[in-house]
Design a protein around this motif. Structure first.
Motif, short mmCIF file in Angstrom:
data_model
loop_
_atom_site.label_atom_id
_atom_site.label_comp_id
_atom_site.label_asym_id
_atom_site.label_seq_id
_atom_site.Cartn_x
_atom_site.Cartn_y
_atom_site.Cartn_z
N LEU A 85 0.81 -1.22 0.00
CA LEU A 85 0.00 0.00 0.00
C LEU A 85 0.84 1.27 0.00
O LEU A 85 0.31 2.37 -0.18
N TYR B 195 -5.38 1.38 10.64
CA TYR B 195 -6.51 0.98 9.81
C TYR B 195 -7.23 -0.22 10.43
O TYR B 195 -8.45 -0.25 10.52
N VAL C 195 2.49 2.41 2.66
CA VAL C 195 2.32 3.07 3.96
C VAL C 195 3.20 2.35 4.99
O VAL C 195 3.85 1.36 4.67
N PRO D 246 -8.34 4.57 5.74
CA PRO D 246 -7.57 4.82 4.52
C PRO D 246 -8.39 5.59 3.49
O PRO D 246 -9.63 5.53 3.49
N SER D 247 -7.69 6.29 2.62
CA SER D 247 -8.36 6.98 1.51
C SER D 247 -9.01 5.96 0.59
O SER D 247 -8.73 4.75 0.67
N THR E 34 0.66 2.55 10.33
CA THR E 34 -0.53 3.01 9.62
C THR E 34 -1.48 1.86 9.36
O THR E 34 -2.69 1.98 9.56
N LYS F 186 -5.85 -1.80 -1.48
CA LYS F 186 -5.92 -2.86 -0.48
C LYS F 186 -6.80 -4.00 -0.99
O LYS F 186 -6.45 -5.18 -0.88
N ASP G 220 -8.40 5.62 -2.53
CA ASP G 220 -7.34 5.05 -3.36
C ASP G 220 -6.64 3.91 -2.64
O ASP G 220 -6.39 2.86 -3.23
N VAL G 221 -6.31 4.13 -1.37
CA VAL G 221 -5.63 3.09 -0.59
C VAL G 221 -6.56 1.90 -0.37
O VAL G 221 -6.14 0.75 -0.46
N THR G 222 -7.83 2.17 -0.12
CA THR G 222 -8.79 1.08 0.08
C THR G 222 -8.92 0.26 -1.19
O THR G 222 -8.98 -0.97 -1.15
#
Length: 58
Positions: free
Chosen positions: A10, A20, A12, A27-28, A16, A35, A30-32
């Motif tokens: 990710l 989560y 990160v 998470p944003s 972090t 993921k 985008d990160v979700t």
């Protein structure tokens, strides 16, 4: 998959990822989405809502 593996995927830190997982932070989108791709699941599986691909950068 370890927290380190997920953090690396990710982009990160391990703390972090821990935040989560424990609901301390979210998470944003985008990160979700990343993921979900990393874990081989749908965005909806992690959020209970659909995602518009136009809103998520690749």
């Amino acid at each position: 998959m370890t927290q380190r593996d997920l953090a690396d995927a990710l982009g990160v830190t391990v703390p972090t990822v821990s935040c989560y997982e424990n609901g301390v932070s979210t998470p944003s989108m985008d990160v979700t989405d990343l993921k979900a791709q990393t874990l081989g699941v749908e965005f909806f599986d992690l959020t209970n809502r659909p995602v518009s691909r136009e809103l998520v950068s690749a």
